[in-house]
Design a protein around this motif. Structure first.
Motif, PDB file in Angstrom:
ATOM      1  N   TYR A  66      36.905  69.393  16.645  1.00 18.36           N
ATOM      2  CA  TYR A  66      37.061  69.156  18.084  1.00 18.36           C
ATOM      3  C   TYR A  66      35.770  68.500  18.526  1.00 18.36           C
ATOM      4  O   TYR A  66      34.743  69.173  18.643  1.00 18.36           O
ATOM      5  CB  TYR A  66      37.245  70.477  18.846  1.00 18.36           C
ATOM      6  N   GLU A 113      50.894  84.170  16.233  1.00 18.93           N
ATOM      7  CA  GLU A 113      50.691  85.449  16.928  1.00 18.93           C
ATOM      8  C   GLU A 113      51.882  85.864  17.797  1.00 18.93           C
ATOM      9  O   GLU A 113      51.736  86.050  19.012  1.00 18.93           O
ATOM     10  CB  GLU A 113      49.406  85.398  17.771  1.00 18.93           C
ATOM     11  N   ALA A 139      40.300  86.589  12.803  1.00 16.54           N
ATOM     12  CA  ALA A 139      39.904  87.094  14.114  1.00 16.54           C
ATOM     13  C   ALA A 139      40.034  85.994  15.170  1.00 16.54           C
ATOM     14  O   ALA A 139      40.402  84.862  14.861  1.00 16.54           O
ATOM     15  CB  ALA A 139      38.464  87.599  14.054  1.00 16.54           C
ATOM     16  N   ASN A 140      39.720  86.341  16.394  1.00 12.88           N
ATOM     17  CA  ASN A 140      39.655  85.368  17.485  1.00 12.88           C
ATOM     18  C   ASN A 140      38.818  84.166  17.101  1.00 12.88           C
ATOM     19  O   ASN A 140      37.688  84.324  16.656  1.00 12.88           O
ATOM     20  CB  ASN A 140      38.984  86.002  18.704  1.00 12.88           C
ATOM     21  N   GLY A 141      39.371  82.971  17.278  1.00 10.95           N
ATOM     22  CA  GLY A 141      38.578  81.775  17.054  1.00 10.95           C
ATOM     23  C   GLY A 141      38.382  81.408  15.597  1.00 10.95           C
ATOM     24  O   GLY A 141      37.601  80.520  15.265  1.00 10.95           O
ATOM     25  N   ALA A 142      39.102  82.080  14.684  1.00 13.30           N
ATOM     26  CA  ALA A 142      38.938  81.792  13.264  1.00 13.30           C
ATOM     27  C   ALA A 142      39.482  80.415  12.896  1.00 13.30           C
ATOM     28  O   ALA A 142      39.070  79.812  11.899  1.00 13.30           O
ATOM     29  CB  ALA A 142      39.637  82.873  12.437  1.00 13.30           C
ATOM     30  N   GLY A 143      40.435  79.931  13.692  1.00 13.74           N
ATOM     31  CA  GLY A 143      41.002  78.610  13.398  1.00 13.74           C
ATOM     32  C   GLY A 143      42.480  78.655  13.051  1.00 13.74           C
ATOM     33  O   GLY A 143      43.033  77.684  12.527  1.00 13.74           O
ATOM     34  N   LYS A 144      43.125  79.754  13.367  1.00 11.44           N
ATOM     35  CA  LYS A 144      44.541  79.908  13.003  1.00 11.44           C
ATOM     36  C   LYS A 144      45.429  78.918  13.757  1.00 11.44           C
ATOM     37  O   LYS A 144      46.250  78.224  13.162  1.00 11.44           O
ATOM     38  CB  LYS A 144      44.998  81.352  13.300  1.00 11.44           C
ATOM     39  N   THR A 145      45.248  78.881  15.064  1.00 16.59           N
ATOM     40  CA  THR A 145      46.084  77.982  15.868  1.00 16.59           C
ATOM     41  C   THR A 145      45.806  76.527  15.516  1.00 16.59           C
ATOM     42  O   THR A 145      46.720  75.711  15.407  1.00 16.59           O
ATOM     43  CB  THR A 145      45.820  78.233  17.366  1.00 16.59           C
ATOM     44  N   THR A 146      44.533  76.230  15.287  1.00 14.99           N
ATOM     45  CA  THR A 146      44.174  74.864  14.904  1.00 14.99           C
ATOM     46  C   THR A 146      44.907  74.460  13.631  1.00 14.99           C
ATOM     47  O   THR A 146      45.429  73.341  13.521  1.00 14.99           O
ATOM     48  CB  THR A 146      42.643  74.778  14.695  1.00 14.99           C
ATOM     49  N   GLN A 203      46.607  88.263  14.158  1.00 17.97           N
ATOM     50  CA  GLN A 203      45.276  88.815  14.274  1.00 17.97           C
ATOM     51  C   GLN A 203      45.295  90.262  13.805  1.00 17.97           C
ATOM     52  O   GLN A 203      44.431  90.720  13.079  1.00 17.97           O
ATOM     53  CB  GLN A 203      44.860  88.755  15.736  1.00 17.97           C
ATOM     54  N   ALA A 222      36.221  72.990  13.430  1.00 20.39           N
ATOM     55  CA  ALA A 222      36.980  74.229  13.575  1.00 20.39           C
ATOM     56  C   ALA A 222      37.579  74.668  12.248  1.00 20.39           C
ATOM     57  O   ALA A 222      37.739  75.859  12.003  1.00 20.39           O
ATOM     58  CB  ALA A 222      38.068  74.058  14.613  1.00 20.39           C
ATOM     59  N   GLU A 280      51.596  79.679  19.992  1.00 23.75           N
ATOM     60  CA  GLU A 280      50.821  80.754  20.599  1.00 23.75           C
ATOM     61  C   GLU A 280      51.080  80.760  22.107  1.00 23.75           C
ATOM     62  O   GLU A 280      51.120  79.703  22.752  1.00 23.75           O
ATOM     63  CB  GLU A 280      49.334  80.491  20.345  1.00 23.75           C
TER      64      GLU A 280
HETATM   65  N1  LIG Z   1      40.699  72.224  22.484  1.00 21.71           N
HETATM   66  C1  LIG Z   1      39.571  72.690  21.914  1.00 21.71           C
HETATM   67  N2  LIG Z   1      38.391  72.091  22.130  1.00 21.71           N
HETATM   68  C2  LIG Z   1      37.255  72.536  21.557  1.00 21.71           C
HETATM   69  N3  LIG Z   1      37.187  73.588  20.733  1.00 21.71           N
HETATM   70  C3  LIG Z   1      38.338  74.234  20.470  1.00 21.71           C
HETATM   71  C4  LIG Z   1      39.583  73.825  21.042  1.00 21.71           C
HETATM   72  N4  LIG Z   1      40.557  74.650  20.596  1.00 21.71           N
HETATM   73  C5  LIG Z   1      39.930  75.523  19.794  1.00 21.71           C
HETATM   74  N5  LIG Z   1      38.601  75.290  19.709  1.00 21.71           N
HETATM   75  C6  LIG Z   1      37.634  76.030  18.903  1.00 21.71           C
HETATM   76  O1  LIG Z   1      38.045  75.967  17.554  1.00 21.71           O
HETATM   77  C7  LIG Z   1      37.891  77.224  16.925  1.00 21.71           C
HETATM   78  C8  LIG Z   1      39.214  77.696  16.369  1.00 21.71           C
HETATM   79  O2  LIG Z   1      40.116  77.921  17.442  1.00 21.71           O
HETATM   80  P1  LIG Z   1      41.598  78.404  17.234  1.00 21.71           P
HETATM   81  O3  LIG Z   1      42.263  78.385  18.543  1.00 21.71           O
HETATM   82  O4  LIG Z   1      42.222  77.608  16.148  1.00 21.71           O
HETATM   83  O5  LIG Z   1      41.391  79.891  16.740  1.00 21.71           O
HETATM   84  P2  LIG Z   1      42.450  81.062  16.545  1.00 21.71           P
HETATM   85  O6  LIG Z   1      42.191  81.626  15.201  1.00 21.71           O
HETATM   86  O7  LIG Z   1      43.806  80.586  16.814  1.00 21.71           O
HETATM   87  O8  LIG Z   1      41.996  82.097  17.646  1.00 21.71           O
HETATM   88  P3  LIG Z   1      42.853  83.126  18.541  1.00 21.71           P
HETATM   89  O9  LIG Z   1      43.076  84.329  17.705  1.00 21.71           O
HETATM   90  O10 LIG Z   1      41.967  83.415  19.694  1.00 21.71           O
HETATM   91  O11 LIG Z   1      44.122  82.437  18.922  1.00 21.71           O
HETATM   92  C9  LIG Z   1      37.309  78.161  17.980  1.00 21.71           C
HETATM   93  O12 LIG Z   1      35.918  78.222  17.775  1.00 21.71           O
HETATM   94  C10 LIG Z   1      37.627  77.497  19.277  1.00 21.71           C
HETATM   95  O13 LIG Z   1      36.639  77.777  20.230  1.00 21.71           O
END
Ligand SMILES: Nc1ncnc2c1ncn2[C@@H]1O[C@H](COP(=O)(O)OP(=O)(O)OP(=O)(O)O)[C@@H](O)[C@H]1O
Ligand SMILES: [Mg+2]
Lengths: 236, 287
Positions: free
Chosen positions: A13, A162, A37-44, A194, A18, A85
């Motif tokens: 990003y 999730e 965990a939160n922010g691990a990168g799953k959604t990405t 999570q 990420a 999500e």
């Molecule tokens: N649109 C964005 N712009 C900048 N950084 C982003 C963006 N979306 C996610 N991130 C960052 O990328 C990293 C991974 O985010 P992601 O949403 O993939 O995590 P996640 O595992 O799905 O978390 P969660 O459990 O909170 O859903 C995080 O550090 C987040 O802050």
């Protein structure tokens, strides 16, 4: 050959990385979970697979075909979809219209008709509320709708991001039952969670994602028994 | 008697604004951009009618729809599509650029003095009230267009996909919806609506110049904002409200010269009281 194969994926990003060089695969008929965990990168990761986010490096193969540069709507047509999500149902459309949108790529009227019946049988609440504006549903009902909508596209590979988030324990159990149900009908599942307890219990295999990297992989049972995993993701 | 005339004028002016406002609001809702060149599509339609009118009015109308749609598609494909995902400001500046480009092209190739046609559809008498046939046609066609569009959006697959894309583009893609295709359809519908509006306006004003679409365009934009930009029923309501204000102002001679100022003042008041317009909603933006 794996149904889905992710190879050396990097996602940025802006300047923030990420996802760091992750590789994993999902074989036909499996339930695979990515925990993290939160922010691990799953959604990405999930959004990269669907083509909603463009990875900076790496390849994604579906049925042996590279899909990196294929637009999302065509990926759906190939047999993959995602329960995103936060559900992201169309709140201005009715329950029925949301399900119709799920079948957007399909032309088989009879098959769609039958799937409507199946989904209404599985989620009687959705049938009761079929003419209601979806934005007025409760959180649990919205999750059911999001799952029903995804199933209406008749995916070979269903990804869920999730799906148990924010639901009461009773509804969480129901969500996992439904995932098992679709799996038993032949749908391959890639799940992101999570809270790893329930997802590992139903998974054939799982990967642990931490700060954008896969730090561990194994069968669901192996990871469930692992002390470190217990400490980090199973609340004990 | 004056009251009935006012209602009829209000509906006719309002219907025209509503039809133009629908183009703004649909493009805004679905492509998330303000298409400032929308008013100039009306100008394209206006010239087309003037050009083909000598052959036959019907040919003029059909040609106007075809030309507007073609220009709409070309503008979308060449100017807006390459900017998909770019910053909103870049898109806005481009849209203003396209607007100026269309106006300048008209000036260069057709000339700055306006071209006219003479149409007289006559009047009909309803009791003590005389109504021009054009006004009546404008009202009936506007209503027909709005009903058709509402049914299209509510009951067709493409129409529902338009709602889905406007609400959540990413989720729409997960349904297998081709967002670029839906945006293109939206531009086609918007341009066809602009063509319909150009017919009403040309028959009424009977004179087309390079900035023919500018004033109705900006008024209809105000109507879309008053109704809640992005909302289809909002554009209809906003258009009719503005039409009535214009009709009322037109019937009270001392304030007639201030009609435009009053309309925009009302826009400002509406925005102060309800920033999202009558039927607009706050929207969440997602990938
Ligand atoms: N649109 C964005 N712009 C900048 N950084 C982003 C963006 N979306 C996610 N991130 C960052 O990328 C990293 C991974 O985010 P992601 O949403 O993939 O995590 P996640 O595992 O799905 O978390 P969660 O459990 O909170 O859903 C995080 O550090 C987040 O802050
Ligand atoms: Mg996430």
């Amino acid at each position: 050959m794996a149904l889905l194969e992710v190879k050396n994926l990097d996602v940025h990003y802006g300047v923030i990385q990420a996802i760091k060089n992750i590789s994993f695969e999902v074989n036909e008929g499996e339930i695979v979970t990515l925990i993290g965990a939160n922010g691990a990168g799953k959604t990405t990761t999930m959004q990269s697979i669907m083509g909603l986010i463009h990875p900076s490096r790496g390849e994604i193969y579906y049925n042996g075909q590279k899909i990196n540069n294929i637009p999302s709507h065509k990926i759906v047509k190939m047999g993959m979809t995602q329960v995103p999500e936060g559900r992201r149902i169309f709140s201005e459309l009715t329950v029925y219209e949301n399900l119709v949108m799920g079948a957007y790529t399909r032309k088989d009227k009879d098959g769609i008709e039958k799937d409507f019946k199946d989904i209404y049988a599985l989620f009687p609440r959705l049938e009761e509320r079929k003419n209601q504006i979806a934005g007025t549903l409760s959180g649990g009902e919205q999750q059911m709708l999001a799952m029903g909508r995804a199933i209406m596209s008749k995916p070979k590979l269903l990804m869920l991001d999730e799906p148990s988030m924010g639901l009461s324990p009773l509804l969480v159990d129901q969500v996992f039952e439904i995932i098992k149900h679709f799996h038993s009908l032949g749908t391959t599942i890639l799940l992101v969670e999570q809270n790893a307890n329930k997802s590992l219990a139903i998974s054939d295999r799982a990967y642990v994602l931490k700060n954008g990297e896969i730090v561990r992989a194994g069968t669901g049972a192996e990871l469930l028994a692992n002390d470190e995993i217990k400490k980090d993701y199973l609340g004990g | 008697m004056d009251f009935i005339t006012m209602i009829i004028n209000g509906l006719s002016i309002g219907g025209t604004y509503a039809i133009i406002a629908l183009g703004y609001t649909m493009v805004y809702g679905i492509a998330k951009m303000l298409n400032f060149a929308h008013g100039d599509i009306i100008m394209v339609g206006g010239y087309t009618i003037v050009l083909f009118f000598p052959i036959s009015p019907v040919v003029g109308i059909i040609a106007s729809v075809i030309f507007c749609v073609i220009v709409g598609i070309v503008v979308e494909k060449s100017a807006y599509k390459p900017l998909r995902g770019a910053s909103p400001l870049a898109v806005l500046i481009t849209a203003i650029g396209v607007s100026k480009l269309l106006q300048s092209a008209a000036q260069i190739f057709i000339g700055s003095e306006s071209k006219g046609i003479t149409v007289n559809l006559g009047e009909i008498k309803m009791g003590s009230v005389k109504i021009s046939v054009l006004t009546l046609i404008t009202i009936l066609c506007s209503i027909a267009v709005m009903v058709a569009l509402t049914l299209f959006v509510k009951y067709t697959k493409t129409g529902r996909a338009m709602i889905a894309v406007s609400e959540d583009r990413g989720a729409a893609q997960l349904m297998g919806i081709n967002v670029n295709f839906i945006i293109m359809i939206t531009f086609i519908i918007g341009s066809a609506l602009a063509a319909v509006a150009s017919v009403f306006l040309v028959f009424k004003i009977q004179d087309v110049g390079p900035i023919f679409g500018a004033m109705p365009g900006i008024k209809a934009f105000a109507a879309a904002v008053i109704g809640g930009i992005g909302s289809i029923p909002g554009a209809m309501v906003g258009g009719v409200v503005l039409g009535f204000i214009e009709a009322v102002c037109g019937m009270i001679p001392p304030i007639t010269p201030y009609t435009d100022a009053i309309e925009f003042a009302i826009l400002i008041i509406v925005l102060l009281v309800k920033p999202t317009g009558f039927l607009g909603k706050k929207r969440r933006e997602k990938v």
